[in-house]
Write an enzyme that holds these catalytic residues in place. Sequence first.
Site, PDB file in Angstrom:
ATOM      1  N   GLN A  90       0.808  -1.213   0.000  1.00 38.28           N
ATOM      2  CA  GLN A  90       0.000   0.000   0.000  1.00 38.28           C
ATOM      3  C   GLN A  90       0.845   1.269   0.000  1.00 38.28           C
ATOM      4  OE1 GLN A  90      -2.561  -0.433   3.420  1.00 38.28           O
ATOM      5  NE2 GLN A  90      -3.611  -2.217   2.576  1.00 38.28           N
ATOM      6  N   HIS A 154      -0.784  -0.165   5.576  1.00 39.20           N
ATOM      7  CA  HIS A 154      -1.014   0.917   6.543  1.00 39.20           C
ATOM      8  C   HIS A 154       0.145   1.902   6.650  1.00 39.20           C
ATOM      9  CE1 HIS A 154      -4.136  -1.859   8.747  1.00 39.20           C
ATOM     10  NE2 HIS A 154      -4.363  -1.736   7.443  1.00 39.20           N
ATOM     11  N   GLU A 248     -13.529   5.781  10.756  1.00 36.71           N
ATOM     12  CA  GLU A 248     -13.810   6.897  11.646  1.00 36.71           C
ATOM     13  C   GLU A 248     -13.462   8.241  11.013  1.00 36.71           C
ATOM     14  OE1 GLU A 248     -12.718   4.557  15.835  1.00 36.71           O
ATOM     15  OE2 GLU A 248     -11.681   6.420  15.302  1.00 36.71           O
ATOM     16  N   TYR A 258      -6.955   8.054  20.294  1.00 40.40           N
ATOM     17  CA  TYR A 258      -8.149   7.708  19.521  1.00 40.40           C
ATOM     18  C   TYR A 258      -8.500   6.227  19.602  1.00 40.40           C
ATOM     19  CZ  TYR A 258      -8.154  12.513  18.325  1.00 40.40           C
ATOM     20  OH  TYR A 258      -8.216  13.887  18.448  1.00 40.40           O
ATOM     21  N   TYR A 269     -11.331  -9.051   9.946  1.00 44.45           N
ATOM     22  CA  TYR A 269     -11.833  -9.439   8.624  1.00 44.45           C
ATOM     23  C   TYR A 269     -12.418 -10.845   8.643  1.00 44.45           C
ATOM     24  CZ  TYR A 269      -9.416  -5.284   6.965  1.00 44.45           C
ATOM     25  OH  TYR A 269      -9.006  -3.984   6.782  1.00 44.45           O
TER      26      TYR A 269
END
Length: 373
Positions: A90, A154, A248, A258, A269
């Site tokens: 990613q 990520h 979010e 958070y 998943y």
Amino acid sequence: MHFKLVTTLITVLGFLACDTPELNNSDQPTTKAVTAELVTSELANPWGMTFLPNGDILVTEKSGAIVRVSNGEVVNKDVKGGPNAISRGQGGLLDIELHPDFESTKWVYFTFASDEGEGSGAMTALSRAQWNGESFDNHTVLYKGSPNTRAGQHFGSRIAFDNDGYVYFSIGDRGNRDNNPQDITRDGGKVYRLHDDGRIPTDNPFVSIDGAKKAVFSYGHRNPQGMAKNPMTGDIWAHEHGPRGGDEVNIIGKGKNYGWPVITYGINYSGSKITDEQAREGMEQPVTYWVPSIAPCGMAFVSNSKYTGWDGNLIVGSLKFSYLVRLVIEDDKVVKEEKIAEGIGRVRNVEMGNDGYLYVGVEGKGLYRLLPE
């Protein structure tokens, strides 16, 4: 500018499945439909974009190239002098943002996957370079997360500036949710704040804590891929991918936690639980969240726009469902939510252009401009 018009009218339809009430102010004028106008199809994965004062657009391709678009035409497919990004999973060349005083400084900021430094693999970095009118000079890395990891997921990452000229950027948890997000001595799962030259502000929340990453501004994040300053309040807002559910939207606060992965509205998943907790004292609740996940990517506040009644709204892209979401914000709360541009494709980024229109980067399709009806 003359762009190719996509013939499908993309209407604003329906409400999404999340806990946001419908706006009660029924006489507020709103744009009821938008048309997606193709600016250029010569982009594969337009991850980030920013607008030069003359209207030209600098677009980052995840594969590593910086593309310059002028009047709907690609005039340079590989602008030189930017980061040497590593395309891995990613990760790749991610966000791009102008300095707030770009007219004077010519600084442009980037986030990207870098293999420099400790460990094998890569980690997210923030850098800047000066625009000379055709390419970049003086490229400098301002912050590099560590250590590198061979994990492919990520990386984050988005960039935003606040009203005081501080630069904020995000790094995802890099797939290591058990160690990175809740530990302020480790990079990953954080939002960072720096001076524009990379210096660490003396009032950052963890500068006095031994061993802490001094650049960290907030923590407990999973994978923030949207960030923008709210022009109405000056606050920095961000959204992040949940796992299966639990995407979010948050207002980023100094030193705040958070919650990931201690609290979440998502599940694994596989369908198994991550935690039994959706709230805990000392951990922030989101402004809004999505179950099921929409896979949010890119976000922009509408301002000085051509869209009747939309200024102050927040626009979020959906990778999973191929639309954008319009969030009506009142007093930092979402009071209405609706889909726009349904069927446009996997939205990678959305930004306000300096011509008053929203621009949307779509994987495998290119760059679009949204025209109001």
